[in-house]
Scaffold this motif. Structure first.
Motif, short mmCIF file in Angstrom:
data_model
loop_
_atom_site.label_atom_id
_atom_site.label_comp_id
_atom_site.label_asym_id
_atom_site.label_seq_id
_atom_site.Cartn_x
_atom_site.Cartn_y
_atom_site.Cartn_z
N ILE A 298 -24.65 3.68 48.83
CA ILE A 298 -24.34 3.65 47.35
C ILE A 298 -22.94 3.68 47.11
O ILE A 298 -22.06 4.38 47.94
CB ILE A 298 -25.00 5.02 46.94
CG1 ILE A 298 -26.53 5.16 47.12
CG2 ILE A 298 -24.76 5.46 45.68
CD1 ILE A 298 -27.38 3.89 46.13
N THR A 299 -22.45 3.05 46.29
CA THR A 299 -21.22 2.99 45.70
C THR A 299 -21.24 3.42 44.55
O THR A 299 -22.10 3.29 43.59
CB THR A 299 -20.51 1.77 45.82
OG1 THR A 299 -19.08 2.10 45.48
CG2 THR A 299 -20.94 0.60 44.84
N ALA A 300 -20.28 4.33 43.85
CA ALA A 300 -20.47 5.24 42.40
C ALA A 300 -19.18 4.76 41.80
O ALA A 300 -18.02 4.73 42.07
CB ALA A 300 -20.58 6.36 42.96
N HIS A 301 -19.52 4.17 40.19
CA HIS A 301 -18.59 4.16 39.43
C HIS A 301 -18.21 5.62 38.85
O HIS A 301 -18.89 6.26 38.43
CB HIS A 301 -18.86 3.22 38.08
CG HIS A 301 -18.23 3.54 37.10
ND1 HIS A 301 -17.27 2.77 36.66
CD2 HIS A 301 -18.36 4.53 35.99
CE1 HIS A 301 -16.71 3.02 35.27
NE2 HIS A 301 -17.39 4.09 35.07
N ILE A 302 -17.01 5.94 39.12
CA ILE A 302 -16.40 7.45 38.72
C ILE A 302 -15.01 7.57 38.71
O ILE A 302 -14.45 6.99 39.47
CB ILE A 302 -17.11 8.46 39.75
CG1 ILE A 302 -17.06 9.77 38.87
CG2 ILE A 302 -16.38 8.54 40.87
CD1 ILE A 302 -18.15 9.99 38.06
N TYR A 303 -14.33 8.33 37.72
CA TYR A 303 -13.11 8.43 37.42
C TYR A 303 -12.57 9.72 37.81
O TYR A 303 -11.47 9.95 38.29
CB TYR A 303 -12.76 8.26 36.01
CG TYR A 303 -12.49 6.76 35.80
CD1 TYR A 303 -11.66 5.84 36.08
CD2 TYR A 303 -13.74 6.22 35.00
CE1 TYR A 303 -11.58 4.36 35.90
CE2 TYR A 303 -13.82 4.81 34.71
CZ TYR A 303 -12.71 3.95 35.16
OH TYR A 303 -12.86 2.46 34.70
N CYS A 318 -18.72 5.01 49.06
CA CYS A 318 -17.70 4.33 48.55
C CYS A 318 -17.44 5.01 47.01
O CYS A 318 -18.49 5.13 46.43
CB CYS A 318 -17.93 2.90 48.55
SG CYS A 318 -16.31 1.78 47.81
N ILE A 319 -16.17 5.37 46.43
CA ILE A 319 -15.88 5.56 45.28
C ILE A 319 -15.10 4.22 44.60
O ILE A 319 -14.22 3.68 44.84
CB ILE A 319 -15.18 6.52 45.23
CG1 ILE A 319 -15.93 7.94 45.76
CG2 ILE A 319 -14.60 6.94 43.63
CD1 ILE A 319 -16.92 8.50 45.08
#
Length: 489
Positions: A298-303, A318-319
């Motif tokens: 899983i890779t995640a869209h996050i700020y 992955c971030i």
């Protein structure tokens, strides 16, 4: 009204007559469907494209539907950047057979008559570039066009952009959201030129999350009803562990090499402030387990720091983004051996600019955090990938190489170049058995894919050379096939 043509030029265009409604397009459709055999399809495609005068859709040296094998090729007289070190080396020759590098040795070369020998004239030979955060289907069209146009038009636009991507020197992309499976197949089968694609499939989003493209009139959602963005595979809305599990498994079934969750607010999205957390820990854990069961991640869209912490602790590998990270969240990334795919978003960059004031406010927050994010990544020696995230901005795709050149703000040119080749190749390897291509990417070594660029100059000293591919990339090879060769005889 002026529009950008498929060959990158700007031409006058009747605003009441779109490309898909031209009589020539109807003729093209009839001719393409007249013969559905592989050879007949390719012959009709080539003839029809020539008749339409659309040079952006075909490349003379592109393989034809897997019916040809690339000729053995030997490169000599070059300076080598191998994607692993940060200096150039001299005195090598390199051989390519059947799409792979089969020899890399010092000394002169002796080649038989059936081998093409290319004298590089002392120029730099390096691996093809890798964009680890690309949207093949979302980049070439504004959001309103993507969500309202016929899917055939969307694919034609994406195919034209795929060729331009390749001709900018990007031989591989990690697609982190969008219905790119069919485009990938067409490229792999030689029906269209373009980069290798590691597809994630639909953005998996909670209701109101970064991947929720629905209109307000689509809420409340009727039981069993899906909207156009979901129907075409742009997004997959999921609430609760059961729905998340279902949507993850659907993308894996379709051929996803990694899974993308939208884990927090986004700049371009309609409903979610940047600080929001999206998906509960139990929902993330289900997605992580389902991906791991298929040997991928899983890779995640996050700020935000809170979002980074939630996803890292839940098992994301992955971030994406993370421009608002703080010291503790970066330490967490490093301690859990998680990749961090950052983008060089600054106010100076000509990227993804928005007219809406709320989008502008969110974008300013990201711009303001970018310097600090790279400083923390360097300080803590995080595993950093590089990508562009060009989104719904067809005029900005030409800046793909500029965004790599922008990395000199934080890194040496050689380090930035390594990030976009060998380092990104290591990031792609997270897909394990779900990787769609069997071989090493981003490096020049025996056994690696023959994805090769010849640069007129030294990009380890002047990375701005990458920003002008028309002038400075004299040769572009992907999988052993030469798509461009303007090296002087």
């Amino acid at each position: 009204m002026a529009t950008r043509s498929m060959d990158g030029g700007v031409h006058a265009h009747d605003p009441h007559s779109c490309l898909c409604c031209r009589p020539e397009i109807f003729a093209l459709t009839d001719r393409m469907t007249a013969d559905l055999t592989r050879r007949g399809f390719m012959a009709s495609m080539a003839t029809s494209i020539a008749a339409l005068g659309l040079p952006g859709l075909a490349t003379a040296q592109t393989k034809t539907a897997l019916e040809t094998t690339p000729a053995p090729t030997v490169f000599k007289n070059f300076r080598l950047f191998d994607g692993q070190g940060e200096t150039l080396r001299d005195g090598f020759h390199l051989r390519v057979d059947d799409g792979k590098i089969t020899a890399l040795a010092e000394g002169d070369v002796t080649a038989s008559q059936d081998v093409t020998v290319i004298d590089c004239g002392g120029r730099t030979l390096m691996p093809g570039l890798i964009d680890a955060h690309w949207h093949a289907m979302f980049a070439p069209l504004p959001m309103i066009s993507l969500l309202t146009s016929d899917i055939g038009y969307v694919y034609l636009a994406a195919s034209a952009e795929a060729e331009r991507t390749l001709m900018r020197g990007f031989t591989t992309v990690r697609d982190v959201g969008g219905p790119s499976f069919a485009l990938k197949r067409a490229i792999d089968e030689g029906l269209a030129p373009g980069p290798r694609i590691f597809p994630a499939g639909a953005l998996i989003s909670q209701t109101g999350g970064h991947g929720d493209f629905r209109m307000r009139s689509d809420v409340p959602r009727s039981e069993g009803r899906i909207t156009y963005s979901e129907e075409i595979g742009a997004a997959a809305i999921a609430d609760g562990p059961d729905q998340v599990l279902h949507r993850v498994r659907e993308q894996l079934m379709l051929g996803a090499s990694q899974i993308k969750l939208t884990g927090g607010g986004g700049v371009s999205s309609l409903y979610d402030p940047l600080d929001t957390l999206q998906f509960l820990p139990e929902e993330i854990s289900v997605a992580v387990r389902a991906a791991a069961d298929w040997g991928t991640y899983i890779t995640a869209h996050i700020y935000t720091p809170a979002g980074i912490s939630r996803y890292v602790k839940a098992g994301a590998r992955c971030i994406e983004h993370g421009q608002l990270a703080d010291e503790d969240s970066v330490k967490l990334i490093v301690d859990h051996d998680v990749w961090w795919c950052l983008q060089p978003f600054t106010e100076a960059s000509d990227m993804n600019r928005y007219s809406d004031k709320e989008n502008q406010r969110k974008q300013q927050m990201v711009w303001d955090g970018t310097d600090r994010a790279y400083e923390l990544a360097i300080k803590h020696k995080a595993k950093v990938g590089w990508g562009t995230d060009i989104l719904f901005a067809p005029a900005a795709t030409v800046n793909q190489g500029n965004m790599l050149a922008a990395m000199k703000r934080w890194y040496t040119p050689a380090k930035a170049l390594k990030m976009a080749t060998g380092d990104n190749g290591d990031l792609l390897a997270l897909s394990g058995e779900r990787a769609p291509y069997r071989g090493k990417l981003g490096v020049i070594e025996v056994g690696a894919f023959a994805d090769i660029l010849i640069v007129d100059g030294d990009p380890t000293e002047d990375i701005d050379l990458i920003a002008d591919p028309d002038a400075n990339l004299l040769l572009i090879m992907k999988d052993g096939y030469i798509h461009k060769n303007s090296i002087p005889a």
